[in-house]
Design a protein around this motif. Sequence first.
Motif, PDB file in Angstrom:
ATOM      1  N   UNK A  77       0.800  -1.232   0.000  1.00 50.74           N
ATOM      2  CA  UNK A  77       0.000   0.000   0.000  1.00 50.74           C
ATOM      3  C   UNK A  77       0.828   1.275   0.000  1.00 50.74           C
ATOM      4  N   UNK A  78       1.956   1.263  -0.739  1.00 53.95           N
ATOM      5  CA  UNK A  78       2.629   2.524  -1.035  1.00 53.95           C
ATOM      6  C   UNK A  78       1.822   3.223  -2.121  1.00 53.95           C
ATOM      7  N   UNK A  79       2.175   4.464  -2.438  1.00 54.29           N
ATOM      8  CA  UNK A  79       1.411   5.254  -3.404  1.00 54.29           C
ATOM      9  C   UNK A  79       2.370   5.952  -4.359  1.00 54.29           C
ATOM     10  N   UNK A  80       2.021   5.938  -5.636  1.00 50.28           N
ATOM     11  CA  UNK A  80       2.807   6.659  -6.629  1.00 50.28           C
ATOM     12  C   UNK A  80       2.434   8.138  -6.596  1.00 50.28           C
ATOM     13  N   UNK A  81       3.459   9.000  -6.626  1.00 54.33           N
ATOM     14  CA  UNK A  81       3.220  10.437  -6.768  1.00 54.33           C
ATOM     15  C   UNK A  81       3.285  10.851  -8.238  1.00 54.33           C
ATOM     16  N   UNK A  82       3.425   9.887  -9.116  1.00 55.50           N
ATOM     17  CA  UNK A  82       3.595  10.088 -10.545  1.00 55.50           C
ATOM     18  C   UNK A  82       4.404   8.911 -11.060  1.00 55.50           C
TER      19      UNK A  82
END
Length: 221
Positions: free
Chosen positions: A186-191
């Motif tokens: 559950x990490x998240x891409x900032x782009x």
Amino acid sequence: MRAIVHSSQGVTLIGGGRVARSAAAQAVAIAPRLVAADGGANRAIALGLIPEAVIGDLDSIGGEARERLGEARLFRVNEQETTDFEKSLLRIDAPFVLALGFAGPRLDHTLAAWNTIARLSVPPCLIVGEKDVVFAAPPRRRLALALKAGARVSLFPMARVAGRSTGLRWPIAGLSFAPDGRVGTSNIADGPVEVEFDAAGMLVILPRNCLRAAIGALLEA
């Protein structure tokens, strides 16, 4: 090991688990060569698809599938040391494989499939589930994922692995991952995201709508 299927295009490999018709259509549009792993032939026939080869110990293929396909399309591998999924991957020579029907409903089958892609480096294989796509990151090679901001990026180690990243909300540099230690769900891409790992064994899990980005990253790595 001698390949049974040689392809300059991607290969769709169908297993015996659940496969949505929409997922099968998407996969075949991207990877048009179609292969089934043993009982996956039954699933393919039910979806109106005809695999060019069925690979495995052939203890799960039904009579209807046998009759429709004919013996010339069936390739029996008698040893019992590997799963039908692994038997199939070891005998496919292709730029990449999209594997459907290997992500449930049985968790032991899912874990066995994850174990397989973590160990086998070729062909690059992406397991496509109902909501996710899972693949093994190649070791010591930059993986550039063309993701949109907000995309979920989960990292699950099948061995002790460390790495670095750019574009993740929570960077991974300086962290040590292990199946019995730290994981990176559950990490998240900032782009757009770039990751690189120092060893084999890291699985990357993305939403299924990121499938093309995952294929592109693996082909360019």
